[in-house]
Design a protein around this motif. Sequence first.
Motif, PDB file in Angstrom:
ATOM      1  N   LYS A  15      41.476  35.088  57.121  1.00  9.01           N
ATOM      2  CA  LYS A  15      40.265  34.512  57.723  1.00  9.01           C
ATOM      3  C   LYS A  15      40.543  33.819  59.050  1.00  9.01           C
ATOM      4  N   ILE A  16      41.798  33.383  59.257  1.00  8.77           N
ATOM      5  CA  ILE A  16      42.124  32.595  60.449  1.00  8.77           C
ATOM      6  C   ILE A  16      42.076  33.458  61.707  1.00  8.77           C
ATOM      7  N   LYS A  17      41.492  32.896  62.775  1.00  5.96           N
ATOM      8  CA  LYS A  17      41.457  33.579  64.071  1.00  5.96           C
ATOM      9  C   LYS A  17      42.016  32.652  65.126  1.00  5.96           C
ATOM     10  N   PRO A  18      42.893  33.122  66.022  1.00 11.97           N
ATOM     11  CA  PRO A  18      43.497  34.456  66.001  1.00 11.97           C
ATOM     12  C   PRO A  18      44.402  34.634  64.793  1.00 11.97           C
ATOM     13  N   SER A  19      44.517  35.858  64.322  1.00 12.14           N
ATOM     14  CA  SER A  19      45.197  36.140  63.060  1.00 12.14           C
ATOM     15  C   SER A  19      46.681  35.774  63.104  1.00 12.14           C
ATOM     16  N   PRO A  20      47.181  35.083  62.072  1.00 12.90           N
ATOM     17  CA  PRO A  20      48.619  34.804  61.995  1.00 12.90           C
ATOM     18  C   PRO A  20      49.437  36.032  61.594  1.00 12.90           C
ATOM     19  N   LEU A  21      48.761  37.097  61.162  1.00 14.43           N
ATOM     20  CA  LEU A  21      49.447  38.313  60.715  1.00 14.43           C
ATOM     21  C   LEU A  21      49.442  39.370  61.817  1.00 14.43           C
ATOM     22  N   THR A  22      50.595  39.961  62.094  1.00 12.89           N
ATOM     23  CA  THR A  22      50.640  41.063  63.070  1.00 12.89           C
ATOM     24  C   THR A  22      49.997  42.320  62.478  1.00 12.89           C
ATOM     25  N   LEU A  23      50.162  42.504  61.157  1.00 10.41           N
ATOM     26  CA  LEU A  23      49.498  43.573  60.409  1.00 10.41           C
ATOM     27  C   LEU A  23      48.939  42.969  59.133  1.00 10.41           C
ATOM     28  N   LYS A  24      47.732  43.333  58.760  1.00  9.44           N
ATOM     29  CA  LYS A  24      47.139  42.795  57.528  1.00  9.44           C
ATOM     30  C   LYS A  24      47.990  43.108  56.308  1.00  9.44           C
ATOM     31  N   SER A  25      48.660  44.264  56.342  1.00 10.86           N
ATOM     32  CA  SER A  25      49.483  44.675  55.198  1.00 10.86           C
ATOM     33  C   SER A  25      50.690  43.752  54.975  1.00 10.86           C
ATOM     34  N   ASN A  26      51.057  42.952  55.990  1.00  7.63           N
ATOM     35  CA  ASN A  26      52.188  42.019  55.834  1.00  7.63           C
ATOM     36  C   ASN A  26      51.926  40.967  54.760  1.00  7.63           C
ATOM     37  N   ILE A  27      50.649  40.777  54.444  1.00  4.74           N
ATOM     38  CA  ILE A  27      50.294  39.780  53.431  1.00  4.74           C
ATOM     39  C   ILE A  27      50.892  40.136  52.066  1.00  4.74           C
ATOM     40  N   LYS A  28      51.143  41.427  51.859  1.00  3.15           N
ATOM     41  CA  LYS A  28      51.722  41.889  50.583  1.00  3.15           C
ATOM     42  C   LYS A  28      53.165  41.412  50.411  1.00  3.15           C
ATOM     43  N   LEU A  29      53.793  41.008  51.509  1.00  2.00           N
ATOM     44  CA  LEU A  29      55.180  40.542  51.454  1.00  2.00           C
ATOM     45  C   LEU A  29      55.282  39.086  51.000  1.00  2.00           C
ATOM     46  N   ILE A  30      54.131  38.403  50.877  1.00  2.00           N
ATOM     47  CA  ILE A  30      54.127  36.982  50.504  1.00  2.00           C
ATOM     48  C   ILE A  30      53.672  36.825  49.060  1.00  2.00           C
ATOM     49  N   GLN A  31      54.531  36.261  48.220  1.00  2.00           N
ATOM     50  CA  GLN A  31      54.211  36.060  46.812  1.00  2.00           C
ATOM     51  C   GLN A  31      53.940  34.579  46.523  1.00  2.00           C
ATOM     52  N   PRO A  32      52.836  34.274  45.805  1.00  6.96           N
ATOM     53  CA  PRO A  32      52.507  32.884  45.510  1.00  6.96           C
ATOM     54  C   PRO A  32      53.329  32.317  44.351  1.00  6.96           C
ATOM     55  N   GLY A  33      53.466  30.998  44.338  1.00  8.45           N
ATOM     56  CA  GLY A  33      54.152  30.320  43.239  1.00  8.45           C
ATOM     57  C   GLY A  33      53.927  28.831  43.358  1.00  8.45           C
ATOM     58  N   ASN A  34      54.578  28.071  42.482  1.00 11.54           N
ATOM     59  CA  ASN A  34      54.492  26.613  42.576  1.00 11.54           C
ATOM     60  C   ASN A  34      55.856  25.988  42.330  1.00 11.54           C
ATOM     61  N   ILE A  35      56.052  24.769  42.844  1.00 10.78           N
ATOM     62  CA  ILE A  35      57.386  24.151  42.816  1.00 10.78           C
ATOM     63  C   ILE A  35      57.769  23.601  41.446  1.00 10.78           C
ATOM     64  N   ASP A  36      56.800  23.531  40.520  1.00 12.62           N
ATOM     65  CA  ASP A  36      57.141  23.078  39.162  1.00 12.62           C
ATOM     66  C   ASP A  36      57.701  24.214  38.314  1.00 12.62           C
TER      67      ASP A  36
END
Length: 269
Positions: free
Chosen positions: A33-54
């Motif tokens: 959603k952020i503009k200008p986009s922080p991603l060079t390619l939208k598909s790069n988002i697949k390289l980021i996996q969510p988690g938590n520090i606990d």
Amino acid sequence: ANAGCQVNLLDIVDKNNKNRNNISIKAIQNLLKIKPSPLTLKSNIKLIQPGNIDDDLNKINESEWIIEAVIENLSIKKELYKKIDRIMKGNLIISSNTSTIPINQLTEGLSNNFKKNFLITHFFNPPRYLKLLEVVKSNELDKNIFSKIKFFSDLSLGKTVIETKDTAGFIGNRIGIFWIERAVVEAINLNLTVEETDLIIKEIFNVPKTGVFGLIDVVGLDLIPLVVNSLLNNISNEDYYNKVHQVPEIFNYMLDNKLIGRKGSGGFY
């Protein structure tokens, strides 16, 4: 992720949601959603996996480099470091994205193994577009780690790497927080609008493209007082910044109403 690296994004647990990874999941989704986009390619988002520090802190040992980007609060950072120190593998590189806190304060009381693997890598926001990377080392840091991070950041991340002394605010924020604060104060004194101020900053002073109020929206107004206080706590009473420091009243109003910029419900724009 833009350089093709697999990334784990660990954040605190969302206690108000059944999904304990909710905060990091929302942060990743927000990249689209952020503009200008922080991603060079939208598909790069697949390289980021969510988690938590606990639940997922042990995942740090699957990585080569862990970057701590916690808000500018020394005690919160140190609390996390102690957990990392207990479980980290010997060759894990750790760095802090702090913009003001000296490295000797960050590593005080931690193991020699942690200290030899730890440095400061201060990326400027937004990191996709701003080339500068401040790197700060301690006397304990393994020289090979320092060389490896400088080399990777230059060649793979395309950064202009500046080796910075371990002083309050380093280079960027020692100058940056001063001019941001003074620009806002003087704009208010001159009764300029947000748009007029930013046009003057962009067209006459030529830094940065966002102007000053736009820059605050990008960085987050909530971060400004933390950076200011950290700087004030680490400079002498005779320092010029101490003599002219002034918090614009509108900052307090906006903080009280969560108008902190792009991360909040609104900002200057």
